[in-house]
Enzyme design. Structure first.
Site, short mmCIF file in Angstrom:
data_model
loop_
_atom_site.label_atom_id
_atom_site.label_comp_id
_atom_site.label_asym_id
_atom_site.label_seq_id
_atom_site.Cartn_x
_atom_site.Cartn_y
_atom_site.Cartn_z
N GLU A 1 2.79 4.96 -4.02
CA GLU A 1 2.79 5.90 -5.17
C GLU A 1 4.09 6.68 -5.26
O GLU A 1 4.43 7.06 -6.39
CB GLU A 1 1.60 6.85 -5.04
CG GLU A 1 0.25 6.16 -5.18
CD GLU A 1 -0.12 5.24 -4.01
OE1 GLU A 1 0.27 5.57 -2.89
OE2 GLU A 1 -0.77 4.21 -4.25
N ASP B 1 -8.94 3.26 -2.48
CA ASP B 1 -9.95 3.73 -1.54
C ASP B 1 -11.23 4.24 -2.18
O ASP B 1 -11.44 5.45 -2.31
CB ASP B 1 -9.35 4.84 -0.66
CG ASP B 1 -8.18 4.31 0.16
OD1 ASP B 1 -8.02 3.08 0.25
OD2 ASP B 1 -7.43 5.14 0.70
N ASP C 1 0.87 -1.18 0.00
CA ASP C 1 0.00 0.00 0.00
C ASP C 1 0.90 1.23 0.00
O ASP C 1 2.13 1.13 0.18
CB ASP C 1 -0.86 -0.05 1.28
CG ASP C 1 -1.91 1.06 1.34
OD1 ASP C 1 -2.27 1.61 0.29
OD2 ASP C 1 -2.37 1.37 2.47
O1 MIG Z 1 -3.82 6.18 4.37
O2 MIG Z 1 -3.48 0.92 5.77
O3 MIG Z 1 -5.84 2.01 0.41
O4 MIG Z 1 -6.75 -0.14 1.91
O5 MIG Z 1 -6.72 0.07 4.70
C1 MIG Z 1 -4.61 5.03 4.39
C2 MIG Z 1 -4.64 1.68 5.93
C3 MIG Z 1 -3.70 3.84 4.27
C4 MIG Z 1 -4.90 2.98 2.38
C5 MIG Z 1 -5.33 1.73 1.70
C6 MIG Z 1 -6.34 1.02 2.54
C7 MIG Z 1 -5.75 0.71 3.89
C8 MIG Z 1 -5.28 1.99 4.57
N1 MIG Z 1 -4.34 2.69 3.69
#
Ligand code: MIG
Length: 772
Positions: A377, A458, A374
């Site tokens: 980017e 998200d 996650d």
């Molecule tokens: O800033 O890890 O897209 O699936 O649950 C949020 C917490 C960070 C974004 C991800 C989401 C995840 C969440 N993350």
């Protein structure tokens, strides 16, 4: 012989190479072209491609078996035609423009009827003509309809036009925009922040052909572990461990199938990657083992940001090994993510990828089955002073890459997720060489399909986002990425019972099938809304398991051909204009048409049936294609239609994919053919021929139906107790025989079910059903 021509002219330097008879690489730059490596392209320059090169004082020409390319010396203006002279693609301006502010652009003519697809992860409908889209990996938590850049940046456009199709892939991981006929309706303009153009043109007769070529160029998805095609349950976050155990128990006691439970960021010690919160998870190995005994896999999240904590070993090692991105002065850059101040690994350094990969040994040692990347980017909690493209990410001036060829982050931004995924997948392979790796990622660039499944980030628990899930996933498929899905039930905001039912019904037919929701939102496990909703959600999940053999067969096809598992109708019916922007229904493979319900209260919906005949999966009713129909969609049903002529391999409902699925059913819809691909679903042995394909054909004749089951091809033999033929819409037969011997049969509703012998020899089985 060379498959390439190059020249210098007033407009700069150009080279045109043929990678195959229908794939060209074109490079144009203001300075002599130096060798350039690519993170996306895996196709070898094939010197054996036959090309003919010729020159005149005005032009340079290159011809392959399929294409003719002409470059005008004066301005590098480029024309591509088919071998018979039919035009495909032509520059509208000189071959490249070098705007004074930096960057490069190319401009192609667009024919009036050309439709434009792909372009990675996008909001909106399938056809992007008339829009401007940006390639810039962005952590955007609010996917409103006008949003442009999201997490996946794939600078590939697939064009469908009368008489054929082509694709253009600009291999640039820098900030890139595609003007898809917005500023001038007959022009496609692509502009990158890089100082030269490096692009590929793939020409084919159909969109399928283009995807074939594009996936040959950038790679295909290997077969995933079968468990990763099961239902997956996630939440930000399940903790402490007793909560995780409780979720697992609920699934099993309620008999709702589930294969995977995810641990989101709260399993870590203060969000330090590769650590565990000892209070919440005192014995992760035991937890994982206990869940495994119940048939669950555990996938843990791994974010790239490393807490800048001098006492934390990963940070210490990262500093010592020079693994973090630095400012131009050589200082380690410290941004801010979940752990607070954090450094960001530079995955463009090989040593960093290996170092990062090695960290996963701890997780795998505990029995963790797969990884979830996650924030790659990369996301960075920048303050209000940062605006524009670097808002929410790291500064463009940071340096990345090997010591001898550092580049500013701005020029390689879109590679961050891909390079992290490549490090992770390589590590999983190395640490568990006998098992297929599983990784799901949020960010990616062209080629991400080689390393990971991708989820769409998200979304919200909104009906609008349920609808948006369809074209978004389809667009990813048209960008070469087959293993995709959305957070079922929606991530942000509160799901409702009805939304969860409808989203799970859709998710059951998306390649990646995971329910996930954000911290602070209403729970959305299958049972969260009471028994009636639970029954409907559970039924949708069970249906997924029934369809697993078909789905898995499609993954095997995706691996061979690059075609997506979840397909827009235009891929199968490109000459039917009504499919060209049809964005609220799709095909799973060629044979199953899925029309999700995306409005509250709806109990019917309009469905377009393309040519041929289509069978309502639920009622058996036969509909002529080439028309719209209103399908029944009571809350317990997602409209499904099967192509008449299809034979679908289906499995039994199991609680998880580790349970033996010993029975295989071929669902037969009239005269036609189908097959099932099988292997052990877990190891790499399929690469050495340990797989099998079983083909079935059926022929409906006057007074009888003949069904042939071919002996399996390939070495693999599944453990099987029964094979059933289910003839949809068949009355009681006069007799059923196999090679003259009577077979037992039964009627189930409108269907005739015949049990046949399990084949493992070399003889085919011919079943005759007489009397209709
Ligand atoms: O800033 O890890 O897209 O699936 O649950 C949020 C917490 C960070 C974004 C991800 C989401 C995840 C969440 N993350």
């Amino acid at each position: 012989m060379t498959s390439c021509v190059s020249m210098a002219a007033a407009g700069g330097y150009v080279s045109v190479a043929a990678l195959s008879s229908h794939i060209l690489r074109i490079r144009i730059g203001p300075a002599p072209l130096k060798p350039r490596s690519s993170w996306a392209v895996v196709m070898e320059d094939r010197p054996q491609v036959a090309v003919a090169v010729s020159e005149t004082p005005q032009e340079m020409m290159l011809a392959t078996d399929g294409l003719r390319v002409t470059v005008r010396r004066q301005d590098l203006h480029l024309t591509i035609a088919r071998a018979d002279g039919a035009p495909v693609l032509e520059d509208a301006l000189p071959g490249a423009e070098f705007p004074p502010g930096g960057g490069t652009a190319l401009t192609k003519r667009l024919q009036a009827d050309t439709r434009l697809y792909g372009l990675g992860q996008r909001m909106g409908f399938l056809d992007k003509r008339g829009e401007t889209v940006t390639m810039w990996a962005t952590d955007d938590p609010l996917h409103h309809p006008g949003r442009d850049a999201l997490y996946q940046a794939i600078p590939f456009v697939l064009a469908l036009q009368p008489g054929g199709a082509y694709g253009i892939f600009l291999d640039s991981p820098a900030f890139t925009q595609f003007d898809l006929g917005k500023t001038q309706s007959d022009r496609l303009r692509i502009q990158t922040a890089e100082s030269e153009l490096d692009y590929y043109v793939i020409v084919a007769d159909s969109p399928k052909g283009v995807l074939n070529g594009y996936s040959e160029l950038t790679g295909r998805t290997p077969l995933p572990p079968r468990w990763s095609l099961g239902y997956q349950q996630c939440r930000w976050s399940y903790y402490p461990e007793e909560r995780v155990r409780e979720v697992a128990r609920e699934f099993r006691s309620r008999q709702i199938p589930c294969d995977v439970i995810y641990l989101d960021i709260d399993h870590m010690d203060g969000y330090r990657v590769f650590t565990w919160d000892q209070g919440r998870f005192p014995d992760p190995a035991q937890l994982v083992a206990d869940l495994r005994a119940q048939g669950f896999r555990v996938v843990t999240i791994v974010d790239p940001g490393v807490k800048a904590d001098p006492a934390y070993s990963v940070f210490q090692e990262g500093l010592a090994g020079r693994h973090f991105m630095t400012t131009p002065d050589g200082e380690v850059y410290i941004g801010k993510v979940w752990p607070g101040p954090a450094a960001f690994p530079d995955f463009l350094q090989e040593s960093t990828r290996r170092w990062w990969g090695r960290q996963h040994a701890q997780l795998l040692h505990l029995g963790v089955a797969g990884i979830w990347n996650d924030m790659n980017e990369p996301a960075n909690f920048t303050d209000a002073s940062v605006t524009g493209q670097f808002k929410g990410t790291v500064p463009g001036t940071l340096l990345q890459g090997e010591a001898e060829c550092k580049q500013p982050h701005a020029l390689v931004h879109n590679l961050y997720g891909l390079a992290m995924a490549s490090a992770t997948t390589a590590a999983l392979q190395e640490l568990r060489p006998k098992e297929r790796p599983f990784l799901v990622t949020r960010s990616g660039y062209a080629g991400i399909q080689r390393y990971a499944a991708v989820w769409m980030g998200d979304n919200h628990s909104w009906w609008e986002h349920l609808l948006q899930a369809v074209p978004m996933c389809l667009g990813m498929g048209l960008s070469g990425v087959p293993f995709v899905g959305t957070d079922c039930g929606g991530f942000s905001g509160d799901a409702t019972a009805e939304l969860l039912v409808r989203w799970t019904q859709l998710g059951a037919f998306t390649p990646f099938f995971r329910n996930h929701s954000a911290a602070g939102t209403r729970s959305q496990e299958p049972w969260a809304f009471g028994p009636e909703t639970e029954a409907l959600v559970a039924d949708a999940i069970r249906l997924r398991y029934r369809f697993l053999p078909y789905l898995y067969t499609l993954f095997a096809e995706a691996r061979r051909t690059g075609l997506p598992v979840m397909r827009p109708l235009l891929l199968e019916y490109p000459d039917d204009e009504r499919t060209h922007n049809l964005s609220d229904q799709f095909l799973l493979g060629e044979d199953l048409l899925v029309a999700p319900v995306y409005q509250p209260g709806a109990v019917t919906r309009m469905v377009y049936l393309p040519r041929g005949e289509w069978v309502d999966y639920w009622t058996g009713a036969l509909y002529p294609g080439g028309q719209y129909t209103v399908a029944d969609a009571p809350l317990h049903r997602i409209p499904l239609f099967v192509r008449q002529g299809a034979i679908l391999p289906l499995g039994p409902v199991v609680q998880h994919t580790g349970e033996p699925a010993k029975s295989l059913t071929f669902d037969i819809f009239g005269s036609g053919a189908g097959h099932v691909y099988e292997d052990d679903g877990a190891s790499m042995d399929y690469l050495a021929g340990d797989w099998s394909i079983t083909r079935v054909t059926s022929r409906v004749e006057a007074g009888r139906t003949l069904v042939t089951v071919q002996p399996p091809e390939g070495k693999y033999r599944p453990v099987r107790s029964e094979v059933l033929l289910r003839l949809r819409n068949h009355r009681a037969p006069a007799a059923v025989t196999a090679d003259g011997h009577p077979l037992s049969w039964r009627l189930e509703g409108n269907d005739l079910v015949v049990a046949v012998a399990v084949l493992d020899g070399t003889e085919q089985l011919l079943v005759e059903i007489s009397g209709r």
